[in-house]
Design a protein around this motif. Sequence first.
Motif, mmCIF file in Angstrom:
data_model
loop_
_atom_site.group_PDB
_atom_site.id
_atom_site.type_symbol
_atom_site.label_atom_id
_atom_site.label_comp_id
_atom_site.label_asym_id
_atom_site.label_seq_id
_atom_site.Cartn_x
_atom_site.Cartn_y
_atom_site.Cartn_z
ATOM 1 N N PHE A 255 -10.233 -4.901 97.553
ATOM 2 C CA PHE A 255 -11.476 -4.423 98.170
ATOM 3 C C PHE A 255 -12.449 -3.851 97.143
ATOM 4 O O PHE A 255 -13.636 -4.152 97.169
ATOM 5 N N SER A 256 -11.964 -3.016 96.194
ATOM 6 C CA SER A 256 -12.949 -2.320 95.343
ATOM 7 C C SER A 256 -12.785 -2.545 93.841
ATOM 8 O O SER A 256 -13.533 -1.970 93.064
ATOM 9 N N ALA A 257 -11.820 -3.389 93.434
ATOM 10 C CA ALA A 257 -11.634 -3.710 92.011
ATOM 11 C C ALA A 257 -11.644 -2.472 91.113
ATOM 12 O O ALA A 257 -12.451 -2.354 90.196
ATOM 13 N N PRO A 258 -10.753 -1.514 91.366
ATOM 14 C CA PRO A 258 -10.754 -0.298 90.547
ATOM 15 C C PRO A 258 -10.124 -0.533 89.175
ATOM 16 O O PRO A 258 -9.300 -1.437 89.010
ATOM 17 N N GLU A 259 -10.523 0.300 88.222
ATOM 18 C CA GLU A 259 -9.868 0.297 86.905
ATOM 19 C C GLU A 259 -8.486 0.950 87.014
ATOM 20 O O GLU A 259 -7.544 0.595 86.324
ATOM 21 N N ALA A 260 -8.396 1.938 87.907
ATOM 22 C CA ALA A 260 -7.136 2.672 88.050
ATOM 23 C C ALA A 260 -7.002 3.228 89.455
ATOM 24 O O ALA A 260 -7.985 3.393 90.174
ATOM 25 N N ILE A 261 -5.754 3.504 89.812
ATOM 26 C CA ILE A 261 -5.451 4.257 91.032
ATOM 27 C C ILE A 261 -4.764 5.537 90.573
ATOM 28 O O ILE A 261 -3.778 5.482 89.837
ATOM 29 N N VAL A 262 -5.337 6.685 90.951
ATOM 30 C CA VAL A 262 -4.794 7.979 90.528
ATOM 31 C C VAL A 262 -4.055 8.598 91.711
ATOM 32 O O VAL A 262 -4.640 8.818 92.766
ATOM 33 N N LEU A 263 -2.763 8.846 91.518
ATOM 34 C CA LEU A 263 -1.941 9.397 92.596
ATOM 35 C C LEU A 263 -1.642 10.864 92.336
ATOM 36 O O LEU A 263 -1.383 11.252 91.201
ATOM 37 N N PHE A 264 -1.694 11.685 93.384
ATOM 38 C CA PHE A 264 -1.139 13.027 93.250
ATOM 39 C C PHE A 264 -0.671 13.515 94.602
ATOM 40 O O PHE A 264 -0.802 12.828 95.612
ATOM 41 N N GLY A 265 -0.068 14.693 94.614
ATOM 42 C CA GLY A 265 0.527 15.215 95.835
ATOM 43 C C GLY A 265 2.036 15.242 95.715
ATOM 44 O O GLY A 265 2.609 14.668 94.780
ATOM 45 N N GLY A 266 2.677 15.910 96.661
ATOM 46 C CA GLY A 266 4.117 16.192 96.602
ATOM 47 C C GLY A 266 5.004 14.984 96.349
ATOM 48 O O GLY A 266 5.979 15.070 95.600
ATOM 49 N N LEU A 267 4.669 13.827 96.953
ATOM 50 C CA LEU A 267 5.563 12.665 96.832
ATOM 51 C C LEU A 267 5.641 12.107 95.418
ATOM 52 O O LEU A 267 6.611 11.448 95.072
ATOM 53 N N THR A 268 4.616 12.377 94.606
ATOM 54 C CA THR A 268 4.648 11.836 93.244
ATOM 55 C C THR A 268 5.772 12.470 92.424
ATOM 56 O O THR A 268 6.175 11.939 91.402
ATOM 57 N N LYS A 269 6.289 13.614 92.909
ATOM 58 C CA LYS A 269 7.409 14.252 92.196
ATOM 59 C C LYS A 269 8.648 13.357 92.178
ATOM 60 O O LYS A 269 9.545 13.544 91.359
ATOM 61 N N ALA A 270 8.692 12.388 93.088
ATOM 62 C CA ALA A 270 9.839 11.465 93.119
ATOM 63 C C ALA A 270 9.785 10.472 91.955
ATOM 64 O O ALA A 270 10.738 9.709 91.756
ATOM 65 N N GLY A 271 8.671 10.477 91.192
ATOM 66 C CA GLY A 271 8.589 9.677 89.964
ATOM 67 C C GLY A 271 8.963 8.220 90.154
ATOM 68 O O GLY A 271 8.511 7.568 91.098
#
Length: 307
Positions: A255-271
């Motif tokens: 949809f938007s052809a991003p350079e990156a997707i930046v994730l954050f929040g509690g679930l990212t702790k699962a690495g």
Amino acid sequence: MDSYVIGVDIGGTGTKYGIVDKDGNVLHSSSMPTNTHEQVHTFIDELYVRLSELIEKVGGVGRIKGIGIGAPNGNIYTGTIEYAPNLPWKGVIPFAKMVQDKFKLPVKLTNDANAAAVGEMMYGAAKGMKNFITITLGTGVGSGIIIDGKIVLGHNGFAGELGHVIVRNGGREHKGTGLKGSLEAYASATGVRDTAIELLQETQHSPSLLENYPINELTSETVFKCAEQGDSLTNEVFEFTGQILGEALATFVHFSAPEAIVLFGGLTKAGDLIMKPTRQAMEDNLLQVFKNKVKILYSDLQEADAA
């Protein structure tokens, strides 16, 4: 004399707040529960008491230029919070005006994930980027979309609700919205818990450490702790969650052809437990022109500081 602003990030479970300088440094911060306040005015009263202590630490209210608030379903055009599925307060709430009346300071309110996206662009992992998406994986799934250096707001200020995109037609019902099969029903902390419970209730399931916990005490943190110990059922939970999240990210890339997707929040702790299947599913579902071109990054601002 330096002046400061107050930043408030309202989440479905908790609210983080702090005093920020013009370079984006958080000088003092703390948090309070959101979901214990059934009435919005008692929430604002507690916020006022708690923030007053921090305001004194920087030399009093005369040093504060204003308050910026990120909230679920926050509307930048009107300063209202509207029908937020993960908040205890229902309907349309003139939140910015209520806070302004209480604090006697200028107030700006926007969607929490949009605030986080702008924070990442100014101070964080997306500094210098003009096209990227931020996704918050917390109690819900929030998102902020930046295209050509501008936040996408849409006609009514609510554009970019990627958490409510349907990813499994007729799938799991989202208790807050009534939608069936939305991304938030699967890829949020709540979704991870629900997936674990569903797997546990199957007659033929892998033996699991989760069986040592009463079902009503299961959380995404419990699932993560068990997965870290090599528990096979909880690893299946993250495989399943990552598969759905990755497929959704591929759709957003188209949809938007991003350079990156930046994730954050509690679930990212699962690495890697969640990121390996996510990245794999995303790449598997991308058109050739996008393959291996979109970075998946973690916020490098301290968790929840972006907003």
